[in-house]
Motif scaffolding. Structure first.
Motif, PDB file in Angstrom:
ATOM      1  N   UNK A  95     -63.083  59.413  59.568  1.00 39.30           N
ATOM      2  CA  UNK A  95     -62.923  60.367  58.914  1.00 39.30           C
ATOM      3  C   UNK A  95     -63.920  61.696  59.139  1.00 39.30           C
ATOM      4  N   UNK A  96     -64.927  60.980  59.254  1.00 42.34           N
ATOM      5  CA  UNK A  96     -66.085  61.991  59.662  1.00 42.34           C
ATOM      6  C   UNK A  96     -66.009  62.727  61.028  1.00 42.34           C
ATOM      7  N   UNK A  98     -63.280  63.428  62.468  1.00 38.25           N
ATOM      8  CA  UNK A  98     -62.128  64.079  62.379  1.00 38.25           C
ATOM      9  C   UNK A  98     -62.662  65.575  61.665  1.00 38.25           C
ATOM     10  N   UNK A  99     -63.469  65.382  60.889  1.00 33.78           N
ATOM     11  CA  UNK A  99     -63.993  66.587  60.292  1.00 33.78           C
ATOM     12  C   UNK A  99     -64.922  67.305  61.257  1.00 33.78           C
ATOM     13  N   UNK A 100     -65.719  66.617  61.955  1.00 33.92           N
ATOM     14  CA  UNK A 100     -66.552  67.119  63.069  1.00 33.92           C
ATOM     15  C   UNK A 100     -65.534  67.576  64.183  1.00 33.92           C
ATOM     16  N   UNK A 101     -64.403  67.442  64.548  1.00 31.01           N
ATOM     17  CA  UNK A 101     -63.459  67.956  65.655  1.00 31.01           C
ATOM     18  C   UNK A 101     -62.928  69.434  64.865  1.00 31.01           C
ATOM     19  N   UNK A 102     -62.653  69.268  63.662  1.00 26.10           N
ATOM     20  CA  UNK A 102     -62.283  70.377  62.860  1.00 26.10           C
ATOM     21  C   UNK A 102     -63.280  71.612  63.112  1.00 26.10           C
ATOM     22  N   UNK A 103     -64.445  71.270  62.568  1.00 25.24           N
ATOM     23  CA  UNK A 103     -65.655  72.423  62.672  1.00 25.24           C
ATOM     24  C   UNK A 103     -65.767  72.712  63.946  1.00 25.24           C
ATOM     25  N   UNK A 104     -65.744  71.913  65.001  1.00 24.49           N
ATOM     26  CA  UNK A 104     -66.157  72.394  66.444  1.00 24.49           C
ATOM     27  C   UNK A 104     -64.688  73.231  67.106  1.00 24.49           C
ATOM     28  N   UNK A 191     -55.808  60.785  54.586  1.00 18.74           N
ATOM     29  CA  UNK A 191     -55.471  61.971  53.908  1.00 18.74           C
ATOM     30  C   UNK A 191     -56.246  62.987  54.743  1.00 18.74           C
ATOM     31  N   UNK A 192     -57.688  62.641  54.529  1.00 19.05           N
ATOM     32  CA  UNK A 192     -58.829  63.608  54.956  1.00 19.05           C
ATOM     33  C   UNK A 192     -58.701  63.668  56.528  1.00 19.05           C
ATOM     34  N   UNK A 193     -58.254  62.614  57.283  1.00 18.03           N
ATOM     35  CA  UNK A 193     -57.838  62.875  58.808  1.00 18.03           C
ATOM     36  C   UNK A 193     -56.793  63.584  59.213  1.00 18.03           C
ATOM     37  N   UNK A 219     -59.629  67.122  73.999  1.00 15.26           N
ATOM     38  CA  UNK A 219     -60.779  66.396  73.197  1.00 15.26           C
ATOM     39  C   UNK A 219     -60.458  65.651  72.121  1.00 15.26           C
ATOM     40  N   UNK A 220     -59.464  65.827  71.438  1.00 11.75           N
ATOM     41  CA  UNK A 220     -58.735  65.329  70.200  1.00 11.75           C
ATOM     42  C   UNK A 220     -57.895  63.863  70.467  1.00 11.75           C
ATOM     43  N   UNK A 221     -57.651  63.813  71.661  1.00 11.61           N
ATOM     44  CA  UNK A 221     -56.650  62.769  72.390  1.00 11.61           C
ATOM     45  C   UNK A 221     -57.261  61.347  71.964  1.00 11.61           C
ATOM     46  N   UNK A 222     -58.813  61.213  72.609  1.00 13.70           N
ATOM     47  CA  UNK A 222     -59.292  59.940  72.356  1.00 13.70           C
ATOM     48  C   UNK A 222     -59.348  59.685  70.898  1.00 13.70           C
ATOM     49  N   UNK A 223     -59.781  60.353  69.822  1.00 12.10           N
ATOM     50  CA  UNK A 223     -59.914  60.059  68.662  1.00 12.10           C
ATOM     51  C   UNK A 223     -58.588  59.994  67.808  1.00 12.10           C
ATOM     52  N   UNK A 224     -57.637  60.593  68.248  1.00  9.40           N
ATOM     53  CA  UNK A 224     -56.329  60.477  67.768  1.00  9.40           C
ATOM     54  C   UNK A 224     -55.690  59.056  68.195  1.00  9.40           C
ATOM     55  N   UNK A 225     -55.971  58.561  69.378  1.00  9.67           N
ATOM     56  CA  UNK A 225     -55.679  57.235  69.914  1.00  9.67           C
ATOM     57  C   UNK A 225     -56.391  55.946  69.091  1.00  9.67           C
ATOM     58  N   UNK A 226     -57.397  56.169  68.928  1.00  9.46           N
ATOM     59  CA  UNK A 226     -58.381  55.213  68.005  1.00  9.46           C
ATOM     60  C   UNK A 226     -57.915  55.070  66.480  1.00  9.46           C
ATOM     61  N   UNK A 227     -57.517  56.204  65.949  1.00 13.09           N
ATOM     62  CA  UNK A 227     -56.966  56.491  64.518  1.00 13.09           C
ATOM     63  C   UNK A 227     -55.862  55.612  64.493  1.00 13.09           C
TER      64      UNK A 227
END
Length: 309
Positions: A95-96, A98-104, A191-193, A219-227
């Protein structure tokens, strides 16, 4: 099947530890990766190393040993670290991140100001404090349970759901707290993600450059796969009717206790150019050190030369 299972799980455990250790070493040794995103990734790799150490070693011992016993204290310790390390910290860190990706992506000009080292450390600390107390309450409630002599857990490790099913005393309070905490933490984090990525997608819709969209989504693909892998296995097991004494429960548990920690480093290294570059530089550095050690080895002493007349 025991030798085959032992070799399979031992190989998986070693690959998981080696892969996550390489990720941590690459991040620590490469100054280009000293960013909030990779700070959280190194924490996630550390959690995966600790997590697989709570279940797989005992499982390997049980495969080889004639006795499958575990002490009551050892069982509670395993439950505590299982809840704290996997069910808690993995979800919080994802979740954290995902927030980092949003800010970036949505606020790139303010990224270094918002995601400063103090905030990153505070986020990780708050995650540990929350899951520490949630796990502690679980263990304190389980201390009041009683078990009949010869109780057997139909699982390969001490999972809280399976323990509640074999308890001889009333487990209503334990069950209520289990499902409430899982629903609040799991659903809240999910929900946060989803909220972060909805803002990311809406922001990318306004980008006219196709190259910019592709870079952001990659950039988000790796994180989405793990989520997807994390929530598809953990929440699907706890909230579906398949969490029974059948083999489906064990298969699902193997997925999120063994397979998920092993796949995380591959997803982040194979789909991330920065991590692959750092791993390559780490390998080249190791080869240079090895070559330097070989070059500095003494050539040996052969004694005085003899001249033939």
């Amino acid at each position: 099947m025991e030798p085959l299972l032992f070799g399979l799980f031992l190989f998986t455990c070693l690959v998981t530890m080696l892969g996550n250790m390489l990720i941590i070493l690459a991040i620590l040794s490469d100054s280009h990766l000293h960013t909030p995103m990779y700070f959280f990734l190194s924490n996630l790799s550390s959690v995966d190393i600790c997590f697989i150490s709570t279940t797989v070693p005992k499982m390997l011992i049980n495969i080889q040993a004639q006795s499958k016993d575990i002490s009551y204290t050892g069982c509670l310790i395993q439950v505590y670290f299982f809840l704290m390390i996997f069910a808690g910290m993995d979800g919080f860190l994802l979740t954290v991140m995902a927030y980092d990706q949003f800010v970036a992506i949505c606020h790139p000009l303010h990224y270094t100001v918002i995601m400063n080292p103090r905030l990153c450390g505070l986020l990780v600390l708050v995650c540990w404090v929350i899951i520490f107390w949630v796990s502690l309450i679980h263990i304190l409630l389980m201390r009041w349970l009683t078990f009949c002599p010869g109780t057997e857990i139909p699982h390969f490790f001490c999972e809280v759901v399976q323990i509640l099913r074999v308890a001889c005393s009333d487990t209503l309070i334990n069950s209520i707290f289990l499902y409430v905490s899982t629903a609040i933490l799991g659903v809240f984090l999910l929900i946060g993600i989803l909220f972060s990525y909805s803002l990311i997608v809406s922001s990318l819709m306004g980008v006219s450059s196709a190259a910019g969209k592709y870079k952001a989504f990659s950039t988000c693909g790796s994180h989405l796969s793990v989520v997807s892998l994390y929530y598809g296995t953990s929440l699907g097991l706890y909230f579906s009717s398949s969490a029974t004494h059948s083999s489906q429960s064990s298969i699902g548990s193997v997925m999120y206790t063994v397979v998920t920690p092993m796949l995380n480093p591959f997803m982040y290294s194979l789909r991330n150019k920065d991590v692959k570059g750092a791993l390559g530089r780490l390998r080249n550095r190791g080869m240079m050190v090895h070559d330097g050690m070989l070059a500095s080895e003494p050539r040996g002493h052969y004694g005085p030369q003899m001249q033939i007349l």
